[in-house]
Structure formats: C-alpha cells, structure tokens
Design an enzyme around this catalytic site. Structure first.
Site, PDB file in Angstrom:
ATOM      1  N   TYR A 157       0.824  -1.211   0.062  1.00 21.39           N
ATOM      2  CA  TYR A 157       0.104  -0.004  -0.070  1.00 21.39           C
ATOM      3  C   TYR A 157       0.948   1.242   0.052  1.00 21.39           C
ATOM      4  CZ  TYR A 157      -3.073   3.795   1.840  1.00 21.39           C
ATOM      5  OH  TYR A 157      -3.651   4.768   1.711  1.00 21.39           O
ATOM      6  N   GLU A 158       1.809   1.131   0.933  1.00 25.61           N
ATOM      7  CA  GLU A 158       2.817   2.364   0.772  1.00 25.61           C
ATOM      8  C   GLU A 158       3.802   2.394  -0.222  1.00 25.61           C
ATOM      9  OE1 GLU A 158       4.504   2.515   4.794  1.00 25.61           O
ATOM     10  OE2 GLU A 158       2.560   2.994   5.594  1.00 25.61           O
ATOM     11  N   GLU A 206       3.652   2.476  15.307  1.00 26.67           N
ATOM     12  CA  GLU A 206       4.661   2.112  14.016  1.00 26.67           C
ATOM     13  C   GLU A 206       3.683   1.898  12.878  1.00 26.67           C
ATOM     14  OE1 GLU A 206       7.763   1.332  11.555  1.00 26.67           O
ATOM     15  OE2 GLU A 206       7.729   2.418  13.503  1.00 26.67           O
ATOM     16  N   GLY A 247     -13.156   3.090   6.378  1.00 27.51           N
ATOM     17  CA  GLY A 247     -14.066   4.005   6.373  1.00 27.51           C
ATOM     18  C   GLY A 247     -15.218   3.588   7.259  1.00 27.51           C
ATOM     19  N   ILE A 280     -12.753   0.879  11.842  1.00 31.40           N
ATOM     20  CA  ILE A 280     -11.773   0.012  12.203  1.00 31.40           C
ATOM     21  C   ILE A 280     -10.518   0.721  12.670  1.00 31.40           C
ATOM     22  CG2 ILE A 280     -10.721  -1.986  11.772  1.00 31.40           C
ATOM     23  CD1 ILE A 280     -13.163  -2.706  10.003  1.00 31.40           C
ATOM     24  N   GLY A 281     -10.099   1.738  11.705  1.00 30.49           N
ATOM     25  CA  GLY A 281      -8.787   2.313  12.174  1.00 30.49           C
ATOM     26  C   GLY A 281      -8.846   3.088  13.300  1.00 30.49           C
ATOM     27  N   ASN A 327       0.000  10.508   1.553  1.00 30.47           N
ATOM     28  CA  ASN A 327      -1.194   9.861   1.927  1.00 30.47           C
ATOM     29  C   ASN A 327      -2.278  10.571   2.490  1.00 30.47           C
ATOM     30  OD1 ASN A 327      -2.972   7.917   2.875  1.00 30.47           O
ATOM     31  ND2 ASN A 327      -1.320   6.616   3.776  1.00 30.47           N
ATOM     32  N   LYS A 328      -3.042  11.773   1.669  1.00 29.34           N
ATOM     33  CA  LYS A 328      -3.770  12.581   2.087  1.00 29.34           C
ATOM     34  C   LYS A 328      -4.778  12.143   2.845  1.00 29.34           C
ATOM     35  CE  LYS A 328      -6.109  17.004   0.977  1.00 29.34           C
ATOM     36  NZ  LYS A 328      -6.363  17.270   2.376  1.00 29.34           N
ATOM     37  N   TYR A 374      -6.116  11.196  10.587  1.00 36.61           N
ATOM     38  CA  TYR A 374      -5.404  11.733  11.940  1.00 36.61           C
ATOM     39  C   TYR A 374      -5.680  13.289  12.281  1.00 36.61           C
ATOM     40  CZ  TYR A 374      -2.598   7.603  10.889  1.00 36.61           C
ATOM     41  OH  TYR A 374      -2.162   6.425  10.472  1.00 36.61           O
TER      42      TYR A 374
END
Length: 169
Positions: free
Chosen positions: A16-17, A89, A99, A102-103, A130-131, A137
């Site tokens: 993903y990154e 981390e 969405g 969960i995060g 990673n907008k 956040y």
C-alpha cells in the site's frame, strides 16, 4: 496477534505504501521480537464476524470464523520533555474495510493502552502523499509536528549505523 497474520499484514502495508521492496524482516524475526518474554513491539488485530468477511474468500484473511481486516503495531518510548510515550509504528486496514471505524478503533485501543501505561503522547508518522490518512489523523485531534515544530524524522541504518557504532565520523 498471531505471527502469520502479522507477517501478511506487514507485506500488505508495504505494498500500500509502495515500498514492498524495502521489507527485509523475516517471519522468525517478527516472532522473536513480538512474542518473546520482553517483546520489542506489541500488536492488535482487528477482526470482523464471518458474515462480514472479505469478498476474497482466501485463507490469507479468513481464520476460525472471523476475518482479520487490520492491525496496529506499537511500542513504548520516552520523551525527555514529556515522559512516557507510545509510538504507533503501523496502522493498517484492508481497503474494503476502510471508512467503517476500524482504523479509529485500533488507534483508540493503542491510545487506551498508552494512557493505562502512563503515557502522555501518541507518536507516529504518515507519508506525505497519503492525504486520506493525514486527514483522518487530523480529525482525531492529532497535529503535524514537522510543520508546526520543524522536527524531521531521521534514520541511520546499514553501513552508516555500523560506522557510527564504531565511533566513526
């Protein structure tokens, strides 16, 4: 957190990154460092009931009637100005489950554990491209230390680390 799931999620996060070529850690390292008597890190796995499982009916995600859909890896640090801190981390949720809170639940749990351990801050990094994560956040009340205080996250590894350890300049 089981080691097989952790290893799979580390690889998914790296993909993903867009840095999967950077993953050098082996499953046995994760097992030793996270599941020993004095672990270097701790982890939390997010699971959903079977009826909400991933559309991909792959054994990669499906274990014992639940779908593991995300994880957080964290460890404790110390600030000479603020005292105990927790460093997150990794925070990863599979794309199809984003969405859905969960995060936020994973981040909330890390925060709860940090507070219970006497921590006064939660630290982590986010990639500049990673907008969506940065916006997430910021909505949680977090702030950008780099832009506000001018700190940069630095790293020394490989030959440079060996050289530094030997007292070289």
């Amino acid at each position: 957190m089981d080691i097989i799931t952790k290893t799979l999620f580390v690889m998914e996060l790296a993909e993903y990154e867009k840095v999967s070529d950077q993953v050098k850690i082996a499953q046995r390292d994760l097992e030793q460092d996270g599941f020993s008597k004095n672990p270097f890190f701790h982890g939390i796995i997010a699971e959903v009931p079977e009826h909400l499982k991933s559309k991909e009916d792959s054994c990669m995600y499906f274990f014992t009637g639940h779908t593991k859909v995300g994880y957080s890896l964290y460890f404790y640090t110390y600030s000479s100005w603020k005292g105990r801190a927790v460093y997150m981390e990794d925070l990863y949720v599979m794309p199809e489950f984003r969405g859905k809170g969960i995060g936020k639940a994973l981040m909330s749990k890390v925060s709860q554990l940090g507070l219970a351990a006497g921590c006064t801050q939660l630290n982590f990094t986010v990639l500049d491209w990673n907008k969506s994560s940065l916006d997430f956040y910021l909505k949680q009340g977090c702030w950008d230390v780099t832009s506000d205080l001018g700190y940069h996250c630095m790293r020394c590894e490989g030959d440079a680390l060996e050289h530094l350890a030997q007292g070289g300049l």
